[in-house]
Design a protein around this motif. Structure first.
Motif, PDB file in Angstrom:
ATOM      1  N   ASN A   1       9.659  13.886   9.101  1.00  0.00           N
ATOM      2  CA  ASN A   1       9.747  12.505   9.562  1.00  0.00           C
ATOM      3  C   ASN A   1       8.377  11.835   9.474  1.00  0.00           C
ATOM      4  OD1 ASN A   1      11.114  10.272  10.516  1.00  0.00           O
ATOM      5  ND2 ASN A   1      11.851  11.276  12.365  1.00  0.00           N
ATOM      6  N   ALA A   2       7.327  12.574   9.782  1.00  0.00           N
ATOM      7  CA  ALA A   2       5.970  12.048   9.658  1.00  0.00           C
ATOM      8  C   ALA A   2       5.697  11.635   8.213  1.00  0.00           C
ATOM      9  CB  ALA A   2       4.947  13.091  10.107  1.00  0.00           C
ATOM     10  N   LEU A   3       6.063  12.488   7.278  1.00  0.00           N
ATOM     11  CA  LEU A   3       5.826  12.203   5.863  1.00  0.00           C
ATOM     12  C   LEU A   3       6.576  10.957   5.406  1.00  0.00           C
ATOM     13  CD1 LEU A   3       4.279  13.236   3.406  1.00  0.00           C
ATOM     14  CD2 LEU A   3       6.283  14.619   2.825  1.00  0.00           C
ATOM     15  N   PHE A   4       7.795  10.793   5.882  1.00  0.00           N
ATOM     16  CA  PHE A   4       8.567   9.592   5.550  1.00  0.00           C
ATOM     17  C   PHE A   4       7.800   8.334   5.966  1.00  0.00           C
ATOM     18  CE2 PHE A   4      11.267   6.198   7.225  1.00  0.00           C
ATOM     19  CZ  PHE A   4      11.929   5.820   6.072  1.00  0.00           C
TER      20      PHE A   4
ATOM     21  N   GLY B   1       4.087   7.996  12.053  1.00  0.00           N
ATOM     22  CA  GLY B   1       3.802   9.211  11.287  1.00  0.00           C
ATOM     23  C   GLY B   1       2.794  10.090  11.996  1.00  0.00           C
ATOM     24  N   THR B   2       1.751   9.478  12.529  1.00  0.00           N
ATOM     25  CA  THR B   2       0.748  10.220  13.290  1.00  0.00           C
ATOM     26  C   THR B   2       1.372  10.864  14.517  1.00  0.00           C
ATOM     27  OG1 THR B   2      -0.965   8.690  12.535  1.00  0.00           O
ATOM     28  CG2 THR B   2      -1.475  10.016  14.477  1.00  0.00           C
TER      29      THR B   2
ATOM     30  N   GLU C   1      -4.992  11.275   4.342  1.00  0.00           N
ATOM     31  CA  GLU C   1      -5.344  12.533   5.025  1.00  0.00           C
ATOM     32  C   GLU C   1      -4.156  13.068   5.812  1.00  0.00           C
ATOM     33  OE1 GLU C   1      -8.775  11.502   7.352  1.00  0.00           O
ATOM     34  OE2 GLU C   1     -10.081  11.377   5.579  1.00  0.00           O
ATOM     35  N   LEU C   2      -3.439  12.190   6.488  1.00  0.00           N
ATOM     36  CA  LEU C   2      -2.267  12.618   7.258  1.00  0.00           C
ATOM     37  C   LEU C   2      -1.130  13.060   6.337  1.00  0.00           C
ATOM     38  CD1 LEU C   2      -2.426   9.830   9.959  1.00  0.00           C
ATOM     39  CD2 LEU C   2      -2.652  12.293  10.396  1.00  0.00           C
ATOM     40  N   ILE C   3      -0.964  12.384   5.202  1.00  0.00           N
ATOM     41  CA  ILE C   3       0.049  12.794   4.223  1.00  0.00           C
ATOM     42  C   ILE C   3      -0.263  14.195   3.716  1.00  0.00           C
ATOM     43  CG2 ILE C   3       0.868  12.378   1.855  1.00  0.00           C
ATOM     44  CD1 ILE C   3       0.786   9.353   2.541  1.00  0.00           C
TER      45      ILE C   3
END
Length: 187
Positions: free
Chosen positions: A142-145, A127-128, A173-175
């Motif tokens: 795709n990151a969110l998945f 995801g990162t 934080e990334l979400i």
């Protein structure tokens, strides 16, 4: 008995019935690793990588994780080797090789149900990468998945993993970053 050494080492590591003692953890994992116990080989890599029982030793971490990856195709060993390549610890920094190791580790997890404990950690890294990699094409969806699955699995691990709180925080934080980016694209 290598299995007994591994289990006792895990009890010292988790503080289950025994006071946490990282030197004893490493000693017991060494006994089990010397006898070829897959989990002990991987765990000994963690001991050297994080240096909880002694000074950090990336060379030894690399050696144990390489052994676990080659002998057992252990996904934990593979993704941690990926971390070493991503960060340039003991090896030359190589993000492309790190990502390759993450994808191979994820495929291993998906093809063998008994190897699924690494999925959350690998999902966090993927995801990162989909958000911040110089190698992968930027893909917030795709990151969110990957990040949402990682968060769910981290929450499931929170009662047995004393280090998961920071992983939950950074994943959230990334979400938020991926969600904000995707919200801007909504028509």
């Amino acid at each position: 008995n290598p299995v007994a050494a591994l289990n006792l080492g895990s009890m010292y590591y988790n503080g289950t019935f025994l006071e946490r003692d990282y030197k004893e953890v490493a000693r017991l994992y060494q006994i089990a690793a010397d006898a070829g116990e897959e989990e002990a080989i991987c765990n000994l890599g963690y001991c050297y990588y994080y240096g909880r029982h002694q000074e950090v030793d990336y060379r030894k971490a690399y050696e144990y994780w390489t052994l676990g990856a080659l002998l057992f195709q252990n996904p934990n060993c593979m993704y941690k080797l990926g971390d070493m390549y991503r960060n340039g610890y003991y090896v030359e920094q190589n993000e492309q090789h790190a990502l390759h190791l993450y994808f191979v580790a994820m495929n291993r997890c998906m093809s063998d149900d008994s190897q699924g404990d690494a999925i959350a950690d690998i999902d966090l890294r993927l995801g990162t990468a989909f958000l911040h990699s110089d190698v992968l094409e930027h893909d917030a969806s795709n990151a969110l998945f990957h990040l949402n699955r990682a968060l769910t699995l981290f929450y499931q691990r929170r009662k047995v993993d004393p280090f998961v709180a920071d992983l939950i925080r950074s994943t959230k934080e990334l979400i938020a970053e991926a969600t904000a980016e995707l919200d801007e694209e909504v028509i």
